[in-house]
Design an enzyme around this catalytic site. Structure first.
Site, PDB file in Angstrom:
ATOM      1  N   ASP A  61       4.610 -26.788 -69.858  1.00 56.10           N
ATOM      2  CA  ASP A  61       4.588 -28.004 -69.071  1.00 56.10           C
ATOM      3  C   ASP A  61       4.372 -27.554 -67.624  1.00 56.10           C
ATOM      4  O   ASP A  61       4.610 -26.389 -67.295  1.00 56.10           O
ATOM      5  CB  ASP A  61       5.927 -28.741 -69.240  1.00 56.10           C
ATOM      6  CG  ASP A  61       6.037 -29.955 -68.345  1.00 56.10           C
ATOM      7  OD1 ASP A  61       5.088 -30.767 -68.333  1.00 56.10           O
ATOM      8  OD2 ASP A  61       7.063 -30.091 -67.653  1.00 56.10           O
ATOM      9  N   ASP A  89       5.128 -29.609 -64.184  1.00 55.14           N
ATOM     10  CA  ASP A  89       6.170 -29.976 -63.221  1.00 55.14           C
ATOM     11  C   ASP A  89       7.552 -29.651 -63.774  1.00 55.14           C
ATOM     12  O   ASP A  89       7.935 -30.119 -64.837  1.00 55.14           O
ATOM     13  CB  ASP A  89       6.069 -31.460 -62.872  1.00 55.14           C
ATOM     14  CG  ASP A  89       4.722 -31.822 -62.247  1.00 55.14           C
ATOM     15  OD1 ASP A  89       4.139 -30.959 -61.559  1.00 55.14           O
ATOM     16  OD2 ASP A  89       4.249 -32.954 -62.456  1.00 55.14           O
TER      17      ASP A  89
END
Length: 183
Positions: free
Chosen positions: A11, A13
């Protein structure tokens, strides 16, 4: 040929860079974790392929556009390249939570895009590293080993794992996972 167990999907952020409840709306707001950039480089040098799967609903919400996102991702690639690493693919979902798309995590559309782009038959045995429950749900849906990092929203997510039925390994940050994986 790439083997699924040599693929790490991240991922963005909260894993690669600082997260913000107000969204990362510009390149000036994008602040990478130096240890994450170095961790990606270490994975690359150890023969792993690294890809990114990121929900970017700020586009649907009108907070920023695809051009801004492309500039952020270009900077992310530059940081990783300068450290000696490589991101093989960055898949993003520009949709909002109510748009009915098939790519927004926890659905596995971004991960299947990565699988298809990299020419894999399956993601079974690959690694999905995230800081939110939806990251890990997307990964487990396609057979990835779920990895939770405590950066970003990870510390709060940790409390949700058992009730969600996800047995994930947990690390303080991406660098800690890389230490374990390469150890």
């Amino acid at each position: 040929m790439l083997q699924a167990d040599k693929l790490v999907i991240l991922d963005r952020d909260g894993v690669i860079n600082e997260d913000s409840d107000a969204y990362i709306k510009s390149l000036a707001e994008w602040h990478p974790y130096p240890s994450a950039i170095e961790g990606i480089a270490r994975l690359t040098k150890a023969g792993f392929t690294v890809a990114v799967a990121t929900n970017q609903s700020g586009i649907a919400r009108g907070y920023y556009d695809e051009t801004t996102l492309a500039a952020i991702h270009e900077a992310m690639h530059e940081h990783v390249n300068q450290a000696g690493g490589k991101l093989s693919h960055v898949a993003h979902c520009p949709h909002g939570p109510d748009d009915g798309c098939t790519c927004r995590k926890p659905l596995p559309g971004l991960l299947t895009e990565i699988r298809d782009t990299l020419g894999l038959d399956s993601l079974e045995g690959s690694w999905m590293v995230g800081d939110s429950l939806r990251d890990l749900q997307a990964g487990t849906a396609v057979g990835c080993h779920p990895i939770l990092v405590r950066t970003g929203k990870g510390s709060n997510t940790e409390q949700l794992l058992s009730q969600a039925g996800i047995d994930a390994r947990r690390f303080d940050d991406l660098s800690g996972f890389v230490d374990w994986l390469l150890g």
